[in-house]
Design a protein around this motif. Structure first.
Motif, mmCIF file in Angstrom:
data_model
loop_
_atom_site.group_PDB
_atom_site.id
_atom_site.type_symbol
_atom_site.label_atom_id
_atom_site.label_comp_id
_atom_site.label_asym_id
_atom_site.label_seq_id
_atom_site.Cartn_x
_atom_site.Cartn_y
_atom_site.Cartn_z
ATOM 1 N N ARG A 223 7.330 22.441 6.409
ATOM 2 C CA ARG A 223 6.362 21.448 6.879
ATOM 3 C C ARG A 223 5.144 22.190 7.390
ATOM 4 N N ILE A 224 3.975 21.796 6.912
ATOM 5 C CA ILE A 224 2.749 22.528 7.216
ATOM 6 C C ILE A 224 1.743 21.621 7.912
ATOM 7 N N GLU A 225 1.171 22.145 8.987
ATOM 8 C CA GLU A 225 0.024 21.525 9.640
ATOM 9 C C GLU A 225 -1.111 22.539 9.641
ATOM 10 N N THR A 226 -2.298 22.104 9.336
ATOM 11 C CA THR A 226 -3.461 22.992 9.349
ATOM 12 C C THR A 226 -4.580 22.368 10.178
ATOM 13 N N THR A 227 -5.646 23.115 10.336
ATOM 14 C CA THR A 227 -6.807 22.587 11.055
ATOM 15 C C THR A 227 -7.588 21.590 10.208
ATOM 16 N N ASN A 228 -7.194 21.460 8.939
ATOM 17 C CA ASN A 228 -7.855 20.476 8.064
ATOM 18 C C ASN A 228 -6.874 20.056 6.974
ATOM 19 N N ASN A 229 -5.993 19.138 7.329
ATOM 20 C CA ASN A 229 -4.968 18.708 6.369
ATOM 21 C C ASN A 229 -5.562 17.963 5.175
ATOM 22 N N THR A 230 -6.676 17.308 5.387
ATOM 23 C CA THR A 230 -7.313 16.601 4.278
ATOM 24 C C THR A 230 -7.729 17.586 3.186
ATOM 25 N N ARG A 231 -8.330 18.691 3.592
ATOM 26 C CA ARG A 231 -8.731 19.717 2.619
ATOM 27 C C ARG A 231 -7.508 20.402 2.016
ATOM 28 N N LEU A 232 -6.467 20.601 2.821
ATOM 29 C CA LEU A 232 -5.232 21.196 2.290
ATOM 30 C C LEU A 232 -4.702 20.369 1.129
ATOM 31 N N LYS A 233 -4.655 19.037 1.302
ATOM 32 C CA LYS A 233 -4.141 18.167 0.241
ATOM 33 C C LYS A 233 -5.048 18.197 -0.990
ATOM 34 N N GLU A 234 -6.331 18.334 -0.768
ATOM 35 C CA GLU A 234 -7.255 18.459 -1.902
ATOM 36 C C GLU A 234 -6.978 19.727 -2.698
ATOM 37 N N ILE A 235 -6.748 20.831 -1.996
ATOM 38 C CA ILE A 235 -6.449 22.103 -2.664
ATOM 39 C C ILE A 235 -5.151 21.993 -3.455
ATOM 40 N N LEU A 236 -4.134 21.386 -2.843
ATOM 41 C CA LEU A 236 -2.846 21.227 -3.527
ATOM 42 C C LEU A 236 -3.000 20.387 -4.789
ATOM 43 N N ASP A 237 -3.783 19.322 -4.696
ATOM 44 C CA ASP A 237 -4.025 18.488 -5.875
ATOM 45 C C ASP A 237 -4.766 19.274 -6.963
ATOM 46 N N GLU A 238 -5.713 20.109 -6.560
ATOM 47 C CA GLU A 238 -6.510 20.877 -7.525
ATOM 48 C C GLU A 238 -5.651 21.863 -8.323
ATOM 49 N N VAL A 239 -4.610 22.409 -7.688
ATOM 50 C CA VAL A 239 -3.747 23.376 -8.389
ATOM 51 C C VAL A 239 -2.457 22.725 -8.889
ATOM 52 N N ASN A 240 -2.388 21.371 -8.782
ATOM 53 C CA ASN A 240 -1.248 20.612 -9.286
ATOM 54 C C ASN A 240 0.058 21.038 -8.601
ATOM 55 N N TYR A 241 0.012 21.126 -7.284
ATOM 56 C CA TYR A 241 1.137 21.581 -6.462
ATOM 57 C C TYR A 241 1.832 20.347 -5.886
ATOM 58 N N TYR A 242 3.128 20.197 -6.134
ATOM 59 C CA TYR A 242 3.859 19.032 -5.640
ATOM 60 C C TYR A 242 4.041 19.131 -4.124
ATOM 61 N N TYR A 243 3.779 18.042 -3.420
ATOM 62 C CA TYR A 243 3.966 18.001 -1.972
ATOM 63 C C TYR A 243 4.232 16.567 -1.542
ATOM 64 N N GLN A 244 4.694 16.427 -0.305
ATOM 65 C CA GLN A 244 4.906 15.120 0.310
ATOM 66 C C GLN A 244 4.217 15.097 1.661
ATOM 67 N N VAL A 245 3.846 13.909 2.094
ATOM 68 C CA VAL A 245 3.197 13.735 3.391
ATOM 69 C C VAL A 245 4.089 12.865 4.257
ATOM 70 N N ASP A 246 4.390 13.338 5.478
ATOM 71 C CA ASP A 246 5.260 12.558 6.358
ATOM 72 C C ASP A 246 4.444 11.591 7.216
ATOM 73 N N ALA A 247 5.140 10.887 8.087
ATOM 74 C CA ALA A 247 4.491 9.838 8.878
ATOM 75 C C ALA A 247 3.442 10.380 9.841
ATOM 76 N N GLU A 248 3.559 11.663 10.216
ATOM 77 C CA GLU A 248 2.585 12.282 11.127
ATOM 78 C C GLU A 248 1.514 13.049 10.373
ATOM 79 N N ASP A 249 1.408 12.823 9.055
ATOM 80 C CA ASP A 249 0.429 13.474 8.187
ATOM 81 C C ASP A 249 0.720 14.955 7.975
ATOM 82 N N GLY A 250 1.937 15.376 8.311
ATOM 83 C CA GLY A 250 2.335 16.739 7.989
ATOM 84 C C GLY A 250 2.642 16.847 6.501
#
Length: 288
Positions: A223-250
């Motif tokens: 489970r990963i939290e960063t100083t900018n989770n919105t950008r993290l998810k954008e990066i993951l989408d750009e490299v086609n990396y599978y991920y899930q987001v929990d209720a706390e946006d982790g």
């Protein structure tokens, strides 16, 4: 012994509480059953042990119908949540009585198990004087007495002290290595991850998912939290990396993926810091 479930349907009036088309439990393998309250776990266990017999379909142990040949359950140890024994009799009476029903009372084994379970000193006392935990230990002892080929356990650790739980887990591991088929439910996911090879997820009476615990252990879910989770998810989408987001946006993902190094580099380039990188329990990741 092997268990096969085929076309199992159970209804209470018009309400369908179980609908399991095909399910297998192989010899020498440990199986967990998980699901939310009301999912059908207890009803399923009661069908497996013939407490409920008015279901449709078949439950077979070594290809013998449980419904038609109840005697096949003589080789099955059963501990269901809420089970009871003769409370006005002694613990020793109950051990002798229920073991005698199977025709194989072993006094030495009974005394050994009683010592392991810290029951030996109270065996001559009436069960009604026992605490809930002591009664649970007595029921476990009775289930283990005849060296069962199958153990069906519904919340077996509830009410037990830590030392007994540790001993019982070790004992179950030993039995499965010797060929025991174990079917267990527990609300404590750590117990199932420690004991089971396969976990079946039951939801509204149906098998929703099959989880191979050994395969999942090879993954590195974090489970990963960063100083900018919105950008993290954008990066993951750009490299086609599978991920899930929990209720706390982790963000939860598998860091054994070879693209994880690339993601970390992109985070550095964007001056984004990782504030949390924590291990996710297998069943937490699957069920939540």
């Amino acid at each position: 012994m092997e268990i096969k479930v085929r076309d199992l349907v159970m209804r209470y009036g018009r309400a369908e509480v179980l609908n399991i088309r095909s399910l297998d439990f192989e010899k020498g393998t440990s199986y967990g059953l998980v699901g939310h309250n009301g999912a059908g776990k207890t009803t399923f266990f009661k069908c497996m042990t013939n407490i409920i017999a008015n279901y449709q379909g078949e439950i077979l142990i070594d290809d013998i119908s449980v419904k038609q040949h109840n005697e096949v359950l003589l080789n099955v140890g059963i501990v269901l949540d809420g089970m009871s024994v003769y409370s006005n009799r002694s613990g020793w009476f109950n051990i002798q009585y229920f073991s005698g029903l199977r025709g194989n009372f072993d006094e030495e084994k009974a005394r050994d198990l009683a010592r392991e379970l810290d029951l030996y000193a109270v065996l001559d006392q009436k069960v009604k004087t026992y605490s809930y935990g002591m009664q649970k230990k007595l029921i476990l002892l009775i289930a283990l007495m005849h060296k069962p080929e199958v153990l069906i356990l519904d919340e077996p650790f509830r009410g037990l002290d830590i030392d007994t739980v540790k001993w019982f887990k070790k004992y179950l591991k030993q039995l499965t290595e010797e060929g025991l088929t174990l079917v267990i439910s527990s609300h404590v996911q750590n117990d199932l991850e420690a004991l089971c090879d396969i976990v079946y997820v039951i939801d509204r009476g149906r098998i929703a998912e099959t989880i191979d615990i050994n395969v999942e252990k090879e993954k590195q879910i974090r489970r990963i939290e960063t100083t900018n989770n919105t950008r993290l998810k954008e990066i993951l989408d750009e490299v086609n990396y599978y991920y899930q987001v929990d209720a706390e946006d982790g963000v939860k993902l598998d860091i054994s993926d070879e693209r994880w190094a690339l993601v970390k580099q992109r985070l550095i380039e964007d001056a984004i810091e990782i504030s949390e990188l924590s291990k996710v329990k297998i069943l937490d990741e699957k069920l939540n």
